[in-house]
Every structure is written in C-alpha cells, then in structure tokens.
Scaffold this motif. Structure first.
Motif: not given
Lengths: 221, 284
Positions: A56, A65, A143, B56-61, B63-65, B67-69, B71
């Motif tokens: 993960y 992304s 980033f 383009p790379l973006r930082r995942a929020p 809080r997502m982790k 939620q994933v755990y 779900n």
C-alpha cells in the motif's frame, strides 16, 4: 534446503505465529519493505497484513494519481483507489505473476476501475464539452521533489521517468490520441468525433504512437 | 476473429482501450483460445499500462489508508496498542530470561537476547527463501504447462499433416493447380480435394499479409458463390487452409480466392486473386 522446512502454502502463517511476525513491529515492516512486489503478493495471499501495508505504502500515490488523471476529481479518485486496494487484499489471486509484472497489472486494474467509474457517472459527456484529455488541476497538490521521496523505490521512479521521456518524444497529436484512449476511455470513433478528425487519422495516430512508445522504451531499457 | 490471428495493430488498439465493444469482445474471446495471440496482446497491454505511470504524481490523502483498512476488514493496531503488545511481550521475555539466569546463574541476558535475535533472523531468512521458491515453483509449473501445450499443438499439427498426406496419395483425390489472374504475382498454389475425407486443402506461396483485409475462399455452385472461410498467410507468405466440405453444397463448378475487407464478407465483393477452373468436385 529451506523449502523442505516450509513446504506448506500456509507456512507463512504457521511460522509467523511462534515468532509473532503478525505484530506490527518496525523490524517486520522493514524486512518486508525489501521484498519484491511479487513476493509481497504471495504473502498477501496468505493474509499477511504487514505485506499489504508495505505494498500500500509503495503504490498508493501512483494508484491515486492514475485514478485522478482519469477522473479529474479528488473524491472520485480516492474512492476508486480505495476499491483497487480493497480488491488487492480480498482477491490477490487475480494477480498471476507469470502473466506479467505486478505494476502493469496494478495499472490495468486501476485504469479499468477508474474508467468504469467515469462511464458509470456519465462524466465523459461533461468532459467532451470541456477539457477532455487535459485533466483539471484541482486542489490536490502535485508532488514536490519526487525523486527524493522515500516512499517510492528508485526503480519505480526510474521507470516513471523513462515513460515520461518516451511520451514526450512522441508527436503531440499521437500522444493525445493515446492518452484519450487510455485515460479517458474513449474509443477511436469517439476520439475522432472529439478531435474532429477522420477515423483513419486517429487509427494511424494510435498505431504510430504505440510503435514509437514501444521502440523508445526498448531503447531506454 | 475466426481462425485468423490478431495483428500487432489490433493488439495495440485493444491494449490501449480504443476499440468498440464488439471488436474488443471478439479479441477477448479469441485470445482466450489462442496462446500466440494472447502473448502478443499481453505484451501490448504491458506497454499500454506504462502510459498509466506517466500520470502526474499526486499525494494520496492520508485518511485513505484508514478507509481502505476498514473496507477490507483489516484492523490497524493503534500506536498505544502496539506499544502495549510489545511491552507485554518484552516483559514476558524478561521474566523467562531472569528465571533462566536464576536457575543457571551462568547465562547472561545479553547472550540470550542475541540468540533469540539470531533465531528470529534465521526464521525470517527461511520465510524469504520459501516465498522466493514458491514464486520459482509457480514459474516452473507454468513452463511445464506451456511445454505440455506445445506438445499438444505439435501432435495436432502432425495429425493434420498426416491427413493431408493421405489426401495427396489417395486415388480418389483431385489435386488441382491454382492460378492467379494476370501476372502480378509469382504465387503458386494447389487445391486438394479428398472425396473420402470430405475435406478441402488450399495452399499457396508468396501471399502478402494484409492488415485490415483477409483472403476468403469461395465455391461456386449453381451460379452462386458460397463462402468456405477466410485465411491469412504466415510471415513467410505461405498459407495452408483446410476445411470440411459443407454438407449443404451439392457440388462445385469452380473455386476462387478473393481479398475481402475486415474479417471477411458474407458475399463475394473483393478482387479475385486465385481461381481454379474445370474443377469437378463432388456430384453435380
């Protein structure tokens, strides 16, 4: 031979119990961080939560992304990326290492999930009238100083850089055709309608674009 | 998709996701049965999915982790709980070590700790080895499966070769020269009809591969043309096509090969590239 001492597929759990590998210690996380994607997936198939945590962390930004690039919406991208990782945990057997690399499979799952979302919500029609192919640069920050980011391994970074170089080397109209198909889920007919170009022209652009991408990436390797 | 193979262009179009649903479905069905085309498509998919890496790379929020755990039905131990677990384990270990030291009075705590660390490291190495070997074993299993499939393919090819050889030797077979109208090609071909096996073979050399088009075999009977199927040459330009003569056809006045668009045509439309005249196939 080490295999003889761990012959069962459930060996990961059987062995981990006596030495408490299931506990979230930093040592366990660190050791798994050195595992390849394919080995982590095997461990995930054996319900190894720490392996899942490592995978993960390794790919969450990439999945998010790519989802964002398709959906151009932070909340939708978050939902879509979540589904990808939940599926990764609940159905790890859908990845078969002999059929190709993990990152390719992950990108395929991510793209398909996001495009399904795009179609389901009828967002494509909205995009066709707007900034199709050029995603809205909304609130989520890009980033800064990517190469130094410790969360992503160097190999993946190198690969991303190579793909970006390869795409930049493709003529603009060919790159746009590829991106409209891949990121926006448009068929050749739809791309032709959107660009007001003949279908044959779009087919040619996709064919030449893929040829050029293949050649350039092979040269990079 | 029929018996013809998928071109690189079609594989690329499929992989990048640009095909209409019917054609995409046809390719999916074809690659489910054709291992060589499956390989071509997999390579194209691997390439197409590289495009995804260029987003383009973006930082995942963060809080997502959580939620994933949630779900996924996973539990994320809190830092306090982890600390408690580790402390409890450490306390237990310390008690054991003290007890041992008390009984023996000779073993140092440090030595015990080092041994435990070594044991742990050994076990970890064994786990890593086991995982690596499982990956290797899976690869070997797949290779064995591929080899088994290749052997089955060879056996099938040998069987069809034997049937063609029998047709060539049989006194009841007609072996006819196939000619090309005009002199634009140096292709040579033969049509073999075997009354006993009720089969037709068509072979020709120096054919061109035609992306977006296909060669189609037709039998003329009673003034109408009946399709006998489509075929494509291999990379060397050689084509060998075989089929059972349809029972509904009472006979053939002639046989022609045309070039048709796409995966073939329900009616004869394209230009004729080969014909066989004075052919007496079956009862008229």
């Amino acid at each position: 031979m080490a295999w003889q001492s761990n012959p069962e597929s459930s060996g990961i759990r059987n062995i981990s119990n006596p030495v408490e590998l299931a506990s979230a210690s930093a040592v366990d996380m660190a050791s798994r961080a050195e595992w390849s994607d394919e080995v982590l997936m095997l461990a995930i198939a054996n319900q190894d939560q720490l392996a899942f945590a490592v995978l993960y962390d390794r790919y969450v930004d990439l999945v998010y992304s790519a989802s964002y690039r398709v959906l151009s919406d932070a909340q939708l991208a978050e939902d879509s990326a979540q589904d990808v990782f939940v599926r990764l945990w609940t159905r790890p057997e859908t990845f078969i290492s002999e059929r190709g690399r993990f990152v390719s499979w992950l990108m395929s799952v991510t793209r398909n999930r996001a495009v399904d979302e795009l179609r389901a919500r009828g967002r494509r029609r909205k995009r066709e009238g707007g900034s199709l192919g050029e995603p809205d640069e909304a609130a989520e920050p890009l980033f800064q100083g990517e190469p130094e980011d410790p969360q992503l391994n160097a190999e993946l970074h190198e690969e991303q850089a190579a793909v970006r170089r390869a795409l930049r080397s493709i003529p603009h109209e060919q790159r746009v055709a590829l991106e409209l198909a891949y990121f926006n889920g448009l068929t050749q007919q739809e791309i032709a309608a959107h660009l007001h170009e003949p279908l044959g022209t779009v087919k040619t652009r996709i064919r030449l674009g893929m040829q050029k991408l293949r050649r350039t990436l092979q040269e990079e390797v | 998709m029929g018996a013809s193979h998928i071109t690189q262009e079609q594989a690329d179009e499929y992989a990048i996701g640009s095909l209409d649903a019917p054609l995409e479905r046809a390719i999916r069905l074809h690659i489910a049965e054709c291992s060589s085309c499956r390989e071509v498509v997999r390579e194209a998919e691997a390439l197409a999915n590289m495009v995804g890496l260029a987003a383009p790379l973006r930082r995942a929020p963060a809080r997502m982790k959580k939620q994933v755990y949630r779900n996924a039905g996973l539990t994320r131990p809190s830092p306090m709980r982890r600390m408690f677990t580790i402390s409890r384990a450490a306390a237990g270990l310390a008690a054991v070590v003290v007890a041992i030291a008390a009984f023996t009075g000779m073993v140092s705590i440090k030595g015990q700790m080092d041994e435990l660390k070594d044991d742990n490291a050994d076990l970890q190495t064994q786990i890593n080895d086991a995982l690596s070997q499982r990956v290797e074993l899976a690869a070997v299993t797949q290779q064995l499966e591929d080899t088994r499939q290749a052997a089955a393919d060879l056996q099938e090819a040998s069987k069809t070769d034997r049937e063609l050889m029998l047709a060539l030797l049989s006194p009841s077979s007609d072996i006819l020269a196939v000619t090309a109208p005009g002199e634009a090609t140096n292709s040579i071909g033969r049509l073999v009809w075997d009354e006993e096996q009720k089969r037709l073979w068509f072979m020709a050399t120096q054919l061109q591969q035609r992306p977006g088009e296909t060669y189609q075999l037709w039998a003329q009977s009673g003034g109408r043309y009946f399709s006998l199927g489509t075929f494509e040459p291999d990379e060397s330009g050689f084509a060998r096509y075989e089929r059972v003569i349809p029972e509904g056809l009472a006979g053939y006045d002639t046989v022609v090969v045309t070039i048709e668009r796409g995966a073939g045509s329900p009616v004869r439309e394209g230009p004729t590239v080969f014909f066989v005249s004075s052919l007496n196939l079956g009862p008229n």
